[in-house]
Enzyme design. Structure first.
Site, PDB file in Angstrom:
ATOM      1  CG  ASN A 165       1.020  -4.997   4.617  1.00  0.00           C
ATOM      2  OD1 ASN A 165       0.452  -4.270   5.418  1.00  0.00           O
ATOM      3  ND2 ASN A 165       1.046  -4.751   3.314  1.00  0.00           N
ATOM      4  CB  SER A 221      -0.927   0.007   1.223  1.00  0.00           C
ATOM      5  OG  SER A 221      -0.183  -0.070   2.424  1.00  0.00           O
ATOM      6  CG  ASP A 259      -3.413   5.330   7.969  1.00  0.00           C
ATOM      7  OD1 ASP A 259      -2.491   6.176   7.897  1.00  0.00           O
ATOM      8  OD2 ASP A 259      -3.642   4.522   7.051  1.00  0.00           O
ATOM      9  CG  HIS A 317      -1.136   3.955   4.405  1.00  0.00           C
ATOM     10  ND1 HIS A 317      -1.953   3.432   5.388  1.00  0.00           N
ATOM     11  CD2 HIS A 317      -0.695   2.910   3.669  1.00  0.00           C
ATOM     12  CE1 HIS A 317      -2.026   2.122   5.241  1.00  0.00           C
ATOM     13  NE2 HIS A 317      -1.269   1.775   4.207  1.00  0.00           N
ATOM     14  N   GLY A 342      -2.076  -4.136   1.258  1.00  0.00           N
ATOM     15  CA  GLY A 342      -2.197  -5.315   2.102  1.00  0.00           C
ATOM     16  C   GLY A 342      -1.266  -6.445   1.740  1.00  0.00           C
TER      17      GLY A 342
END
Length: 216
Positions: free
Chosen positions: A100, A35, A181, A184, A72
């Protein structure tokens, strides 16, 4: 005296070849990632590959940068779709994977194995690679994050590939450069990453003497 016909034919051929060399074909760079490069939460034109393409073009490179990031995705996922990414026949592949893996607390040995396989296959396919590093969350403990962090420089040394130690360098932990978040990068954060990585990527293109790799 009349100029021989073959002279003009030869001159035309020479000019045609020269024009072909001068125009060249665009460099094809593929960014194999998660991502962080897919552009999660961003417009497509603000994702890392798109911003990198514009920055390289501004620097004088004729490039096309393919976004092969999947939100992801783990290192295993990147390995699984490597053949698809290679189908585009890139001149250079930037490998950005592993974030991840760490967020899920996967065994660093598995991440090491997957990235090692990716770099091995790229070498076999004759595709130069540039590896970007990642750091594991510190709340996973020193035993985990030490093993995880060091797998990237070890792989870069083993495969003798250019290495950017931490993809989120200068961005991680800075609220103004990240989305809500906190994980990112926002548009400004991506721009900072591109700016920091640009010299290494440009150096690699020039070192490889890839077609079209010419500066203004």
């Amino acid at each position: 005296m009349q100029t021989p016909r073959f002279f003009w034919l030869g001159l035309a051929l020479l000019l045609f070849v020269h024009m072909g060399w001068a125009s060249g074909l665009p460099l094809r760079i593929t960014v194999l990632g998660d991502s962080l490069t897919a552009g999660y939460g961003l417009a497509a034109r603000e994702a890392f590959p798109a911003q990198l393409e514009r920055a390289l073009q501004k620097a004088g490179y004729r490039v096309l940068v393919q976004n092969a990031g999947v939100s992801g995705d783990t290192s295993a996922g990147g390995l699984a779709r490597l053949d698809w990414s290679l189908a585009a026949r890139p001149d250079l592949m930037i490998v950005e994977l592993g974030a991840n893996d760490a967020l899920r607390g996967l065994d660093p040995e598995l991440t090491h194995k997957n990235l090692d396989a990716i770099l091995t296959r790229l070498k076999a396919a004759g595709v130069p690679a540039l590896l970007t590093g990642m750091k594991a969350p510190r709340n996973l403990g020193p035993d985990y994050y030490t093993k995880f962090d060091r797998l990237y420089p070890e792989l870069a040394e083993r495969h003798a590939v250019p290495f950017y130690p931490f993809f989120l360098e200068g961005v991680a932990g800075r609220a103004e450069l990240n989305q809500a978040d906190g994980l990112h990068p926002n548009t400004k954060g991506v721009a900072l990453i591109v700016g920091k990585m640009l010299p290494l990527i440009a150096e690699q293109l020039k070192r490889l003497n890839l077609r079209g790799a010419s500066l203004k």
